[in-house]
Each structure stands twice: as C-alpha cells, then as structure tokens.
Design a protein around this motif. Structure first.
Motif, PDB file in Angstrom:
ATOM      1  N   ALA A  90       1.377  -1.352  -0.253  1.00 13.97           N
ATOM      2  CA  ALA A  90      -0.039   0.255  -0.159  1.00 13.97           C
ATOM      3  C   ALA A  90       0.486   1.064   0.298  1.00 13.97           C
ATOM      4  N   VAL A  91       0.532   2.019  -0.252  1.00 12.04           N
ATOM      5  CA  VAL A  91       1.388   4.028   0.079  1.00 12.04           C
ATOM      6  C   VAL A  91      -0.255   4.793   1.154  1.00 12.04           C
ATOM      7  N   ASP A  92       0.285   4.949   2.637  1.00 11.83           N
ATOM      8  CA  ASP A  92      -0.932   5.384   2.902  1.00 11.83           C
ATOM      9  C   ASP A  92      -0.183   7.031   2.851  1.00 11.83           C
ATOM     10  N   ILE A  93       0.380   7.415   3.032  1.00 13.02           N
ATOM     11  CA  ILE A  93       0.995   8.402   3.499  1.00 13.02           C
ATOM     12  C   ILE A  93       1.769   9.819   1.883  1.00 13.02           C
ATOM     13  N   LEU A  94       1.468  10.336   1.735  1.00 14.94           N
ATOM     14  CA  LEU A  94       2.049  11.164   0.511  1.00 14.94           C
ATOM     15  C   LEU A  94       2.520  12.451   1.118  1.00 14.94           C
ATOM     16  N   VAL A  95       3.969  12.698   0.949  1.00 14.96           N
ATOM     17  CA  VAL A  95       4.601  14.339   1.123  1.00 14.96           C
ATOM     18  C   VAL A  95       5.110  14.774   0.168  1.00 14.96           C
ATOM     19  N   ALA A  96       3.803  15.431  -0.534  1.00 16.77           N
ATOM     20  CA  ALA A  96       4.521  16.211  -2.055  1.00 16.77           C
ATOM     21  C   ALA A  96       5.548  17.181  -0.934  1.00 16.77           C
ATOM     22  N   ASN A  97       6.657  17.071  -1.397  1.00 17.38           N
ATOM     23  CA  ASN A  97       8.171  18.061  -1.176  1.00 17.38           C
ATOM     24  C   ASN A  97       8.536  19.072  -2.377  1.00 17.38           C
ATOM     25  N   ALA A  98       8.490  18.172  -3.986  1.00 13.88           N
ATOM     26  CA  ALA A  98       9.512  17.837  -5.034  1.00 13.88           C
ATOM     27  C   ALA A  98       9.189  19.511  -5.083  1.00 13.88           C
ATOM     28  N   GLY A  99      10.152  20.374  -5.185  1.00 14.83           N
ATOM     29  CA  GLY A  99       9.869  22.033  -5.701  1.00 14.83           C
ATOM     30  C   GLY A  99      11.229  22.368  -7.076  1.00 14.83           C
ATOM     31  N   ILE A 100      11.358  23.127  -7.659  1.00 12.72           N
ATOM     32  CA  ILE A 100      12.329  24.055  -8.276  1.00 12.72           C
ATOM     33  C   ILE A 100      11.961  25.967  -7.948  1.00 12.72           C
TER      34      ILE A 100
ATOM     35  N   ARG B 297       5.928  28.460 -16.598  1.00 13.43           N
ATOM     36  CA  ARG B 297       5.220  26.907 -16.911  1.00 13.43           C
ATOM     37  C   ARG B 297       6.248  25.928 -16.177  1.00 13.43           C
ATOM     38  N   ALA B 298       7.407  25.926 -16.541  1.00 13.98           N
ATOM     39  CA  ALA B 298       8.280  24.879 -15.742  1.00 13.98           C
ATOM     40  C   ALA B 298       8.428  24.788 -13.986  1.00 13.98           C
ATOM     41  N   VAL B 299       7.472  25.872 -13.451  1.00 13.41           N
ATOM     42  CA  VAL B 299       7.474  26.343 -12.145  1.00 13.41           C
ATOM     43  C   VAL B 299       6.044  25.228 -11.570  1.00 13.41           C
ATOM     44  N   LEU B 300       4.951  26.195 -12.253  1.00 15.16           N
ATOM     45  CA  LEU B 300       4.022  25.435 -12.389  1.00 15.16           C
ATOM     46  C   LEU B 300       3.855  23.925 -12.336  1.00 15.16           C
ATOM     47  N   GLU B 301       5.045  23.738 -13.267  1.00 16.07           N
ATOM     48  CA  GLU B 301       4.548  22.321 -13.933  1.00 16.07           C
ATOM     49  C   GLU B 301       4.742  21.132 -12.682  1.00 16.07           C
ATOM     50  N   VAL B 302       6.092  21.435 -12.144  1.00 19.09           N
ATOM     51  CA  VAL B 302       6.772  20.948 -10.946  1.00 19.09           C
ATOM     52  C   VAL B 302       6.008  20.856  -9.529  1.00 19.09           C
ATOM     53  N   HIS B 303       5.545  22.058  -9.275  1.00 18.73           N
ATOM     54  CA  HIS B 303       4.731  22.069  -7.584  1.00 18.73           C
ATOM     55  C   HIS B 303       3.776  21.547  -8.016  1.00 18.73           C
ATOM     56  N   VAL B 304       2.415  21.930  -8.703  1.00 15.04           N
ATOM     57  CA  VAL B 304       1.417  22.274  -9.366  1.00 15.04           C
ATOM     58  C   VAL B 304       1.163  20.972  -9.570  1.00 15.04           C
ATOM     59  N   MET B 305       1.305  20.752 -11.088  1.00 18.48           N
ATOM     60  CA  MET B 305       1.287  19.463 -11.334  1.00 18.48           C
ATOM     61  C   MET B 305       1.954  17.811 -11.103  1.00 18.48           C
ATOM     62  N   GLY B 306       2.986  18.700 -10.322  1.00 18.53           N
ATOM     63  CA  GLY B 306       4.056  17.418  -9.966  1.00 18.53           C
ATOM     64  C   GLY B 306       2.909  16.343  -8.843  1.00 18.53           C
ATOM     65  N   SER B 307       2.882  17.823  -7.926  1.00 16.03           N
ATOM     66  CA  SER B 307       1.514  17.380  -6.782  1.00 16.03           C
ATOM     67  C   SER B 307       0.303  16.403  -7.319  1.00 16.03           C
ATOM     68  N   VAL B 308      -0.201  17.288  -7.872  1.00 11.95           N
ATOM     69  CA  VAL B 308      -0.984  16.666  -8.992  1.00 11.95           C
ATOM     70  C   VAL B 308      -0.698  15.138  -9.385  1.00 11.95           C
ATOM     71  N   HIS B 309      -0.019  14.525  -9.556  1.00  7.70           N
ATOM     72  CA  HIS B 309       0.562  13.687 -10.757  1.00  7.70           C
ATOM     73  C   HIS B 309       0.291  12.494  -9.406  1.00  7.70           C
ATOM     74  N   CYS B 310       0.870  13.175  -8.523  1.00  8.79           N
ATOM     75  CA  CYS B 310       1.410  12.124  -7.167  1.00  8.79           C
ATOM     76  C   CYS B 310       0.308  11.848  -6.904  1.00  8.79           C
ATOM     77  N   ALA B 311      -0.654  12.694  -6.302  1.00 13.26           N
ATOM     78  CA  ALA B 311      -2.626  12.859  -5.922  1.00 13.26           C
ATOM     79  C   ALA B 311      -2.649  11.730  -6.452  1.00 13.26           C
ATOM     80  N   LYS B 312      -3.188  12.230  -7.999  1.00 18.87           N
ATOM     81  CA  LYS B 312      -3.904  10.711  -8.599  1.00 18.87           C
ATOM     82  C   LYS B 312      -3.635   9.681  -9.058  1.00 18.87           C
ATOM     83  N   ALA B 313      -1.955   9.634  -8.524  1.00 16.05           N
ATOM     84  CA  ALA B 313      -1.133   7.613  -8.583  1.00 16.05           C
ATOM     85  C   ALA B 313      -1.809   7.274  -7.114  1.00 16.05           C
TER      86      ALA B 313
END
Length: 305
Positions: free
Chosen positions: A93-103, A118-134
């Motif tokens: 399982a994955v019980d905990i997600l800490v989305a900390n990655a950023g530039i 766009r690059a900063v939005l992609e990492v911070h926003v879409m990076g967090s969205v991708h992790c949460a979605k997964a």
C-alpha cells in the motif's frame, strides 16, 4: 498519545536533501517504510541523478528502517504511477504522500520568461497532482490516506520575484481544499505545510545565523502531525525555527450594500469596514461565501443535499 507509523508506507518527493530528507528521516523514525523520491537535479530543475535519493534511503536502512530510492520525475505521470506500483508491490500500500518536490526560477514578472513560469507550475502543481492522482485510488479502496502538499508563505502572502512560485504554491491550497472534501468519506485527510527552512533555496538570501536557526529538522514534526492517525484535514500548518502556526483564508462579515449606481463608490468608501476582522469566519467550503452573502441579503440560503 505518541505518533506511531509502524506498518505505514510513505512516499516523500524531493527527499534527497533539505526538507524532504528530514521528512523522510522523521517518518522512518516513527516506523514508516519510506520511498525516498528525488530527481537529483539542481534548484532550477536541471540535471538528475538517483544518488541523492539513494544516500537518504541508505541512511534510513543503516538506522534500522526500511526505505527504497526513486528518481521518478513528478512531472511524468507514468513514472509516478510506476513508483506507486513499486511501493505497493513491495509493501502492499501507500498510506502517506508528502509532496515536497519543487524548483525555483526567480525573477521579476516583467523579466520572467513564460517558459520559467510554466516550468515552476509543472513541478509544484502538476507534480503534486500526479502524485495525488497515483495514490488516490488505493487510498479510497482502503479507506485510509494522508496527503501533505507543500505550500509557501510566498503563495499565501506574496514575495517579490516569485510570481511563478507564489502562484504555484497558492494553487496547492485550492487543491487541498477540494481533495479534503472529496476524500473525507474515504478516510483521506489532506493538508498543506508552509515551511520556513534554511535549505539551498534560501542560501545567500539571509544571514548565516538565521539560516542556522531555520534548521529543516525543526519543520518535520509538523509533517508527523499532519500524517498521524489523529491528523486534522484541510489545514495549512506553518512551521519554522521551532514555531508553528495555522494560516486561514477568512471571510469578513462585510456589509450588505445592495444595488444602485453608487455601489462601486461606496465599496471604496467602506473598505475599512469591509476589512474589519471582527466576526470573520472560515467557510466550510466554496458555497460558504454565497451562503453568507445571501443571509446578509435577507435570505435563508438553500444548501445542496
């Protein structure tokens, strides 16, 4: 009651150093099995290597914990899904997600290239969205999950030269607000951390003694609180130098001014009263503003059932 994460599985992104490393070590210290994720790039997002993530994973294993390293890019959903699948296959399982990655790609708005925005939005926003979605389907299936997004005072309050970073960080508060509502029935709690820490992102921006006081390790207890069994949800917890605060987006009582040709002028005349914090509230959801306004207009607002 002590926070015990024995048996829980956590993913921490951007965990090869700084805040992410401290979060990973803190989670492992409470018994969690940790996926240490880091692309291994520079502050601006360039480059990449598994070495940083592997060093932290080995540090956890040497201390008697369980950890694996991942260099998945949070901007690539397929890589994020594969990381979640590996953790689930290994530990169930994955019980905990800490989305900390950023530039960071700081510059005044007038001089900032749209590519850097766009690059900063992609990492911070879409990076967090991708992790949460997964991780979301598995958390829903098990009726349990803890998600921590990393926001910032730059988003909450603004910071010169960080229009891209500030916009991205405030977007995560909006994401938290909605996911906390949607996850409530499935036992998923979603929060934001607003850290102040002396990481490489702040090097050269403040005196050395202040950087030393902003030890990243002093922030990580906030993460432990936000992923605990008794964690809150839909909370923006601020942390730095051993101090902790809660940031809230409030709605003042305001004034009912009705309609008419002079309302715009009256708004300007009454800005002080409109901003009066006495009696302000924190709406439970987005409909709360409309309910408040209709009530002042003399209506008992209907709520969707």
């Amino acid at each position: 009651m002590a926070i015990d994460l024995t048996g829980r599985v956590a993913i921490v992104t951007g965990a090869g150093g700084g805040l992410g490393r401290e979060h990973a070590l803190a989670l492992a210290g409470r018994g969690a099995r940790v996926v240490v994720n880091d692309l291994g790039g520079a502050v601006d997002g360039s480059g990449g290597s598994l070495a940083a993530a592997e060093r932290v994973a080995e540090e956890i294993r040497t201390a008697g914990g369980q950890a694996i390293a991942s260099s998945a890019s949070v901007t690539d959903f397929a890589q994020v899904e594969a990381m979640v699948e590996e953790a689930t296959g290994r530990w169930g399982a994955v019980d905990i997600l800490v989305a900390n990655a950023g530039i960071l790609r700081d510059r005044s708005f007038a001089k900032m290239a749209l590519e850097d925005f766009r690059a900063v939005l992609e990492v911070h926003v879409m990076g967090s969205v991708h992790c949460a979605k997964a991780v979301w389907p598995g958390m829903r299936d098990r009726n349990y999950g803890r998600i921590v997004f990393t926001t910032s005072s730059s988003g909450l309050y603004g910071n010169f030269g960080q229009s891209n970073y500030g916009a991205a960080k405030m977007a995560l508060v909006g994401l938290m607000n909605t996911l906390a509502l949607e996850g409530a029935r499935y036992g998923i709690k979603v929060n934001c951390l607003a850290p102040t820490a002396g990481t490489r992102m702040l090097e050269g921006l403040m005196p050395a003694e202040q950087l030393a006081a902003l030890d990243p390790a002093l922030v990580s207890p906030a993460v432990l609180a936000l992923v605990a069994e008794a964690a809150p949800t839909r909370t923006v917890l601020c942390a730095g130098a051993g101090s902790f605060e809660i940031a809230q987006i409030t709605l003042t009582r305001g004034l009912h001014l009705g309609g008419g040709d002079a309302v715009a002028e009256r708004i300007l005349d009454e800005l002080g009263r409109l901003a009066d914090p006495a009696g302000q509230l924190v709406p439970e959801d987005g409909a709360g503003q409309g309910s408040h306004e209709l009530a002042k207009a003399g209506f008992v607002p209907a709520r969707a059932g």
